[in-house]
Write an enzyme that holds these catalytic residues in place. Structure first.
Site, PDB file in Angstrom:
ATOM      1  CB  THR A 155      30.993  25.855  67.687  1.00  0.00           C
ATOM      2  OG1 THR A 155      29.649  25.364  67.737  1.00  0.00           O
ATOM      3  CG2 THR A 155      31.699  25.290  66.463  1.00  0.00           C
ATOM      4  CB  SER A 156      31.544  29.343  71.835  1.00  0.00           C
ATOM      5  OG  SER A 156      32.880  29.009  72.139  1.00  0.00           O
ATOM      6  CB  THR A 157      27.295  30.542  69.697  1.00  0.00           C
ATOM      7  OG1 THR A 157      27.933  30.804  68.447  1.00  0.00           O
ATOM      8  CG2 THR A 157      27.939  31.384  70.788  1.00  0.00           C
ATOM      9  CD  GLN A 209      31.233  30.019  67.293  1.00  0.00           C
ATOM     10  OE1 GLN A 209      31.134  29.140  68.136  1.00  0.00           O
ATOM     11  NE2 GLN A 209      32.170  30.947  67.331  1.00  0.00           N
TER      12      GLN A 209
END
Length: 195
Positions: free
Chosen positions: A8-10, A13
């Site tokens: 996930t990007s962050t 999440q």
């Protein structure tokens, strides 16, 4: 061997990462690498997964965009795997699974990667239009600065003995932002290069 990769990007999440891990385990992955990093930054867990893969293995991801944001990066990764006789399997294409061990799978990967990139570019264009409109109407607030909001957490982790690379992983804040937060707290001095 099926080797899973989840991303996930962050760090916010978490539910998305948990869902990916669940799906990869259900698909039969014996080893799973996961991280919470943007696809445009370094991805050490993906690099580790790629080093781990051997001839005859398959790299399994839940969605195509877990591997990259554009056709070229996904195609280069798929070509690299193919040259090593490693397959790529993408679980979520409707009710179908995309497997690139055959020529049809590789063709579909390229078509779907192109469509995914097109959709992303359209989304970014719409986003830019929305931001421009909001700015023209003096309603644009901008993105909340994540690094500044987490500066206290960065400093606390550093004081607890965490390394910068660990702080980056734990907070989702970029390495440069971690160093700036530490410097602002008087815990890190910038290195000067000779002129």
């Amino acid at each position: 061997m099926l080797v899973g990769y989840a991303r996930t990007s962050t760090v916010e999440q978490e539910a998305g990462l948990e869902a990916q891990l669940r799906d990869l385990k259900a698909a039969g992955c014996e080893r799973i690498f996961s991280e919470q990093r943007s696809s445009v930054t370094e991805r050490p867990e993906l690099d580790e997964a790629l080093r781990f893969l051997r001839e005859g293995d398959k790299l399994v991801v839940t969605k195509l965009d877990r591997l990259g944001r554009n056709v070229r990066s996904v195609a280069e990764l798929a070509d690299s795997l193919h040259s090593r006789k490693v397959g790529l399997c993408i679980l979520q294409f409707g009710s179908e699974t995309l497997d690139t061990t055959g020529s049809t799978g590789r063709l579909m990967l390229n078509v779907l990667a192109a469509i995914a990139q097109f959709e992303r570019e359209i989304m970014l264009e719409r986003q830019a239009e929305g931001i421009a409109k909001a700015k023209a109407e003096n309603r644009y607030k901008g993105r909340k600065p994540t690094a500044r909001a987490k500066a206290d957490e960065v400093v606390a982790l550093f004081r607890d003995g965490k390394r910068v690379s660990d702080i980056v992983k734990l907070t989702g804040v970029g390495r440069g932002s971690v160093y700036r937060a530490l410097e602002a707290a008087g815990l890190h001095k910038p290195t000067s290069s000779p002129a």
